[in-house]
Design a protein around this motif. Structure first.
Motif, PDB file in Angstrom:
ATOM      1  N   VAL A  15     -12.776 -51.948  29.583  1.00  0.00           N
ATOM      2  CA  VAL A  15     -13.555 -50.998  30.538  1.00  0.00           C
ATOM      3  C   VAL A  15     -14.018 -49.745  29.910  1.00  0.00           C
ATOM      4  O   VAL A  15     -14.903 -49.283  29.888  1.00  0.00           O
ATOM      5  N   ASN A  16     -13.044 -49.377  28.975  1.00  0.00           N
ATOM      6  CA  ASN A  16     -13.514 -48.056  28.230  1.00  0.00           C
ATOM      7  C   ASN A  16     -14.648 -48.390  27.233  1.00  0.00           C
ATOM      8  O   ASN A  16     -15.417 -47.601  27.006  1.00  0.00           O
ATOM      9  N   LEU A  17     -14.377 -49.498  26.474  1.00  0.00           N
ATOM     10  CA  LEU A  17     -15.664 -49.834  25.544  1.00  0.00           C
ATOM     11  C   LEU A  17     -16.657 -50.012  26.315  1.00  0.00           C
ATOM     12  O   LEU A  17     -17.896 -49.243  25.845  1.00  0.00           O
ATOM     13  N   THR A  18     -16.802 -50.455  27.495  1.00  0.00           N
ATOM     14  CA  THR A  18     -18.038 -50.468  28.265  1.00  0.00           C
ATOM     15  C   THR A  18     -18.445 -49.137  28.757  1.00  0.00           C
ATOM     16  O   THR A  18     -19.793 -49.006  28.417  1.00  0.00           O
ATOM     17  N   ARG A  19     -17.677 -48.513  28.995  1.00  0.00           N
ATOM     18  CA  ARG A  19     -18.046 -46.834  29.454  1.00  0.00           C
ATOM     19  C   ARG A  19     -18.671 -46.272  28.216  1.00  0.00           C
ATOM     20  O   ARG A  19     -19.645 -45.615  28.483  1.00  0.00           O
ATOM     21  N   LEU A  20     -18.085 -46.251  27.077  1.00  0.00           N
ATOM     22  CA  LEU A  20     -18.709 -45.563  25.900  1.00  0.00           C
ATOM     23  C   LEU A  20     -20.070 -46.273  25.466  1.00  0.00           C
ATOM     24  O   LEU A  20     -20.938 -45.428  25.203  1.00  0.00           O
ATOM     25  N   ARG A  21     -19.998 -47.629  25.817  1.00  0.00           N
ATOM     26  CA  ARG A  21     -21.452 -48.074  25.352  1.00  0.00           C
ATOM     27  C   ARG A  21     -22.572 -47.811  26.291  1.00  0.00           C
ATOM     28  O   ARG A  21     -23.646 -47.843  25.998  1.00  0.00           O
ATOM     29  N   ALA A  22     -22.028 -47.455  27.568  1.00  0.00           N
ATOM     30  CA  ALA A  22     -23.062 -47.207  28.555  1.00  0.00           C
ATOM     31  C   ALA A  22     -23.445 -45.647  28.670  1.00  0.00           C
ATOM     32  O   ALA A  22     -24.474 -45.255  29.256  1.00  0.00           O
ATOM     33  N   MET A  23     -22.907 -44.995  27.720  1.00  0.00           N
ATOM     34  CA  MET A  23     -23.191 -43.338  27.865  1.00  0.00           C
ATOM     35  C   MET A  23     -24.429 -43.274  27.014  1.00  0.00           C
ATOM     36  O   MET A  23     -24.931 -43.811  26.089  1.00  0.00           O
ATOM     37  N   ARG A  24     -25.517 -42.655  27.710  1.00  0.00           N
ATOM     38  CA  ARG A  24     -26.836 -42.219  27.347  1.00  0.00           C
ATOM     39  C   ARG A  24     -27.005 -41.529  26.224  1.00  0.00           C
ATOM     40  O   ARG A  24     -26.061 -40.575  25.829  1.00  0.00           O
ATOM     41  N   ASN A  25     -27.725 -41.976  25.029  1.00  0.00           N
ATOM     42  CA  ASN A  25     -28.107 -41.216  23.949  1.00  0.00           C
ATOM     43  C   ASN A  25     -29.372 -40.399  24.182  1.00  0.00           C
ATOM     44  O   ASN A  25     -30.048 -40.854  24.567  1.00  0.00           O
ATOM     45  N   SER A  26     -29.158 -39.596  23.260  1.00  0.00           N
ATOM     46  CA  SER A  26     -30.582 -38.713  23.090  1.00  0.00           C
ATOM     47  C   SER A  26     -31.586 -39.351  22.311  1.00  0.00           C
ATOM     48  O   SER A  26     -31.238 -40.355  22.035  1.00  0.00           O
ATOM     49  N   TYR A  27     -32.809 -39.015  22.675  1.00  0.00           N
ATOM     50  CA  TYR A  27     -33.673 -39.615  22.127  1.00  0.00           C
ATOM     51  C   TYR A  27     -33.749 -39.466  20.494  1.00  0.00           C
ATOM     52  O   TYR A  27     -33.104 -38.445  19.983  1.00  0.00           O
ATOM     53  N   SER A  73     -16.540 -40.579  11.891  1.00  0.00           N
ATOM     54  CA  SER A  73     -17.705 -40.130  12.207  1.00  0.00           C
ATOM     55  C   SER A  73     -18.628 -40.861  12.987  1.00  0.00           C
ATOM     56  O   SER A  73     -19.743 -40.525  13.356  1.00  0.00           O
ATOM     57  N   LEU A  74     -18.365 -42.234  13.274  1.00  0.00           N
ATOM     58  CA  LEU A  74     -19.100 -43.103  13.645  1.00  0.00           C
ATOM     59  C   LEU A  74     -19.191 -42.916  15.441  1.00  0.00           C
ATOM     60  O   LEU A  74     -18.440 -42.170  15.918  1.00  0.00           O
ATOM     61  N   HIS A  75     -20.280 -43.726  15.876  1.00  0.00           N
ATOM     62  CA  HIS A  75     -20.410 -43.476  17.408  1.00  0.00           C
ATOM     63  C   HIS A  75     -18.831 -43.854  17.891  1.00  0.00           C
ATOM     64  O   HIS A  75     -18.284 -44.843  17.381  1.00  0.00           O
ATOM     65  N   PRO A  76     -18.146 -43.326  19.002  1.00  0.00           N
ATOM     66  CA  PRO A  76     -17.061 -43.698  19.504  1.00  0.00           C
ATOM     67  C   PRO A  76     -16.822 -45.147  19.741  1.00  0.00           C
ATOM     68  O   PRO A  76     -15.718 -45.755  19.576  1.00  0.00           O
ATOM     69  N   ALA A  77     -17.798 -45.711  20.378  1.00  0.00           N
ATOM     70  CA  ALA A  77     -17.643 -47.287  20.618  1.00  0.00           C
ATOM     71  C   ALA A  77     -18.007 -48.071  19.449  1.00  0.00           C
ATOM     72  O   ALA A  77     -17.018 -48.911  19.355  1.00  0.00           O
ATOM     73  N   ASN A  78     -18.732 -47.597  18.675  1.00  0.00           N
ATOM     74  CA  ASN A  78     -18.686 -48.432  17.198  1.00  0.00           C
ATOM     75  C   ASN A  78     -17.281 -48.194  16.680  1.00  0.00           C
ATOM     76  O   ASN A  78     -16.588 -49.402  15.852  1.00  0.00           O
ATOM     77  N   THR A  79     -16.684 -46.839  16.436  1.00  0.00           N
ATOM     78  CA  THR A  79     -15.186 -46.833  16.078  1.00  0.00           C
ATOM     79  C   THR A  79     -14.285 -47.891  16.882  1.00  0.00           C
ATOM     80  O   THR A  79     -13.504 -48.391  16.305  1.00  0.00           O
ATOM     81  N   MET A  80     -14.088 -47.745  18.118  1.00  0.00           N
ATOM     82  CA  MET A  80     -13.196 -48.663  18.764  1.00  0.00           C
ATOM     83  C   MET A  80     -13.346 -50.078  18.559  1.00  0.00           C
ATOM     84  O   MET A  80     -12.328 -50.738  18.616  1.00  0.00           O
ATOM     85  N   GLU A  81     -14.484 -50.444  18.392  1.00  0.00           N
ATOM     86  CA  GLU A  81     -14.717 -52.029  18.369  1.00  0.00           C
ATOM     87  C   GLU A  81     -14.292 -52.490  16.800  1.00  0.00           C
ATOM     88  O   GLU A  81     -13.863 -53.653  16.719  1.00  0.00           O
ATOM     89  N   LEU A  82     -14.041 -51.309  15.926  1.00  0.00           N
ATOM     90  CA  LEU A  82     -13.262 -51.750  14.547  1.00  0.00           C
ATOM     91  C   LEU A  82     -11.857 -52.125  14.553  1.00  0.00           C
ATOM     92  O   LEU A  82     -11.338 -52.474  13.804  1.00  0.00           O
ATOM     93  N   VAL A  83     -11.257 -51.460  15.578  1.00  0.00           N
ATOM     94  CA  VAL A  83      -9.672 -51.493  15.853  1.00  0.00           C
ATOM     95  C   VAL A  83      -9.357 -53.056  16.386  1.00  0.00           C
ATOM     96  O   VAL A  83      -9.879 -53.570  17.092  1.00  0.00           O
ATOM     97  N   GLU A  84      -8.071 -53.338  15.555  1.00  0.00           N
ATOM     98  CA  GLU A  84      -7.590 -54.693  15.944  1.00  0.00           C
ATOM     99  C   GLU A  84      -7.323 -54.662  17.763  1.00  0.00           C
ATOM    100  O   GLU A  84      -7.213 -53.647  17.930  1.00  0.00           O
TER     101      GLU A  84
END
Length: 498
Positions: A288-300, A269-280
Motif C-alpha cells: 500500500v505504501n508503494l502504491t501511494r508513492l507511485r500515485a503521487m503526482r509528478n511535475s511537468y 537519489s532515485l524516485h522514492p518508489a523506484n528506491t523501495m522497489e529495489l529493496v528485497e
C-alpha cells in the motif's frame, strides 16, 4: 566483495553533494551511476562541437555571502567554477502579453525597478519582497552559523503561492508577472506552496549566474572532490537490488544484476518508489505504501530546443527571457490534450571563446509526457521517424512562438537539437520525465514532503522529490540527508564556517 561506509545511488546534484560532504567528513563513499556519464541535470552533452546543458541553465544565491555559494565553498568547488553574473538591472525579463517587465538583482533594486512598471503598486511590491526575503532568511548563512540548516516550519508549506499573490495585490497583471518564476519549480496554480515560490524567487534576486562553458563543471568538480577525499564514483553501474541482512538493514547493493558492494549505509537519489522497489521483500515496506508513492503526482517535464547559431550572428544577452502570451502564466494540467505552446524560457550559454556573441540559444517550454505517450515503450535513439518528425514540428512551433521577440532566430540558426520528457526519463530515471519531481501540494504538505529517513534502518533518501526543487533546493535537501549521519548542528556550523 568491495566494502564501503556509504553507497550513494545516483550521481545527480543530490547524490554528488552527499558524496562530497560525507567523504569530506571521513566516510568511505561510493557513488554509483547507471549511465556512462555522471551529473543528472548537471550533465552536459556534446553536439556538433558544442556543449549543451541538460537541465541547469542558471543558478541563484551565488553572490558573496549567499547560501548556495557558501555550500559550494564548503564542498571545495567554488574556486573551480567559471561563472558569469547576469545583468543586475534585469537578470530576467518577463514578456507578458506584449509588455516587458524587468527582474533586477538585490531586493531594493528589484522593488524599485518593478515599481516603475507598476507605480500604483509600490507598497504591494515592497511587501512581496519583504516576505520572500524573510522566507529566504530561514536558510541563510546566519542560520548555518547557529547550527541550523533551516529555521522554517511546516506552516510555510501550507500557504498557496497563488492565493498569497492575490492577497498581496489586486492588480491582475502584476499577479501574473510575479507568478512567472513558477516555470522554474514546476509550479501549478492550484497546489503550489508559497515556500517553494519564495525560496526560488528570492534565490535569483540574491545573485543569478550562468556557467561559462556549461554546468558540467559542477559535476566534474564534485567528482574530483569525492575522489580526492578517497571516495569512489562508478559509472555504468546500475543498482539492481538492495540486499537485506536481517529484514531491516541493508547489507549490500547489487549492481548490474551481479556484483555486490557491501555497505553500512545507503543513500538513494532515485524516485522514492523506484528506491523501495529495489529493496528485497520485507514487511517494513508494504504494498500500500508503494502504491501511494507511485500515485503521487509528478511535475511537468520540458521540451527543450537547442539552437546552434551561425558564427557571430547572435549577440549574447546577459539575461533570460520568459515569454507568456496568455493572460494566465501558470501551466495547468487541467486539459492535458491542450498541447499549444503558451510559454517559453529563452536562455543563452556563455562561452570562454566569446563574450560578444552566443553560440547556443536554448528554448524551454513545459510538456507533459502525454504528448509523447505514443513512444513511451521506446528507448533513446530507437524511437522511429514519427518521433523525429514530431520533434521537428514542435521545434518549429516553438521557434515561431519566440520570433516576435527574436525575429532573426530561425534565420541565424545552423543546427537544431531537441529533447522531450522521454529523454529526461531515460537519462535521469525520472518517472514521466518530470522536470522537478513530485508535486508539492499546500493542501496536503505532510503527504507530499518526503523525509530522508526510511523504515529501513540504514536506508536514506535525497534529491528533488523530497523537499525543494532546483539547484539550491536539492543542495539543501542533500544536507538534510547528510545530517542524519553527521548531526544537524555539527554539519550546519561546519558549512557556515567554510
Amino acid at each position: 566483495m568491495s566494502k564501503y561506509d556509504v553507497i550513494i545511488i545516483g550521481s545527480g546534484l543530490g547524490g554528488l553533494t552527499c558524496g562530497a560532504t560525507l567523504s569530506k567528513e571521513g566516510y568511505n563513499v561510493c557513488v554509483i551511476e547507471k549511465n556512462p556519464v555522471p551529473g543528472g541535470c548537471f550533465q552536459t552533452f556534446h553536439r556538433n562541437g558544442q556543449d549543451l546543458d541538460t537541465g541547469i541553465h542558471y543558478v541563484g544565491s551565488m553572490d558573496e555571502g549567499e547560501i548556495l555559494r557558501q555550500y559550494f565553498t564548503y564542498f571545495g568547488i567554488q574556486q573551480h567554477l567559471k561563472l558569469r553574473r547576469l545583468d543586475e538591472n534585469a537578470f530576467d525579463i518577463i514578456h507578458h502579453n506584449g509588455n516587458d517587465y524587468a527582474f533586477a538583482m538585490g531586493h531594493e533594486r528589484f522593488a524599485e525597478t518593478l515599481t516603475r512598471s507598476f507605480p500604483k503598486e509600490k507598497e504591494a511590491i515592497r511587501q512581496y519582497v519583504s516576505i520572500i526575503s524573510s522566507i529566504g532568511d530561514t536558510i541563510n548563512v546566519d542560520q548555518l552559523k547557529k547550527g541550523k540548516l533551516s529555521a522554517g516550519t511546516i506552516d510555510l508549506f501550507t500557504v498557496s503561492a497563488w492565493q498569497w499573490l492575490q492577497d498581496i495585490t489586486t492588480d491582475k497583471t502584476l499577479q501574473q508577472v510575479l507568478s512567472a518564476p513558477a516555470l522554474l519549480y514546476g509550479g501549478e496554480q492550484a497546489v503550489s506552496t508559497l515556500y517553494h515560490h519564495a525560496i526560488t524567487s528570492n534565490s535569483y534576486i540574491q545573485g543569478a549566474y550562468r556557467f561559462i562553458d556549461g554546468s558540467m563543471q559542477v559535476t566534474d568538480a564534485l567528482v574530483d572532490v569525492i575522489r580526492r577525499n578517497g571516495g569512489t564514483v562508478l559509472t555504468n553501474a546500475q543498482a539492481t537490488r538492495l540486499c537485506l541482512a536481517d529484514g531491516k538493514t541493508i547489507r549490500s547493493v547489487e549492481i548490474n544484476g551481479k556484483e555486490h558492494l557491501e555497505t553500512r549505509y545507503v543513500i538513494s537519489s532515485l524516485h522514492p518508489a523506484n528506491t523501495m522497489e529495489l529493496v528485497e521483500k520485507t514487511p517494513l515496506i508494504r504494498k500500500v505504501n508503494l502504491t501511494r508513492l507511485r500515485a503521487m503526482r509528478n511535475s511537468y517535464g520540458m521540451f527543450s530546443v537547442y539552437l546552434l547559431m551561425k558564427k557571430n550572428s547572435t549577440p549574447y544577452r546577459n539575461y533570460n527571457t520568459f515569454i507568456y502570451n496568455d493572460n494566465d502564466v501558470w501551466y495547468s494540467p487541467s486539459d492535458p490534450r491542450n498541447d499549444r505552446i503558451r510559454s517559453c524560457l529563452i536562455t543563452m550559454q556563455p562561452t570562454s571563446r566569446s563574450a560578444e556573441y552566443t553560440e547556443v540559444v536554448s528554448l524551454l517550454t513545459p510538456m507533459y509526457i502525454n504528448e509523447v505517450e505514443a513512444w513511451t515503450d521506446t528507448t533513446v535513439e530507437h524511437r522511429g521517424m514519427d518521433y523525429k518528425a514530431f520533434k521537428e514540428r514542435k521545434a518549429q512551433e516553438l521557434i515561431r512562438f519566440t520570433e516576435s521577440y527574436f525575429p532573426k532566430l530561425n534565420r541565424d540558426t545552423e543546427k537544431i537539437y531537441t529533447t522531450t520528457p522521454l529523454t529526461y526519463r531515460d537519462y535521469t530515471g525520472t518517472p514521466e520525465g518530470s522536470g522537478y519531481g513530485i508535486i508539492k501540494d499546500y493542501n496536503h504538505p505532510l503527504s507530499t514532503l518526503i523525509p530522508p529517513r526510511t523504515k529501513i534502518e540504514n536506508l536514506y533518501l535525497t534529491g528533488q522529490n523530497l523537499n525543494v526543487h532546483g539547484a539550491l533546493g536539492v543542495t539543501l535537501t542533500s544536507m538534510l540527508t547528510c545530517a542524519e549521519l553527521l548531526g544537524t548542528e555539527y554539519l550546519a556550523k561546519k558549512i557556515g564556517g567554510a
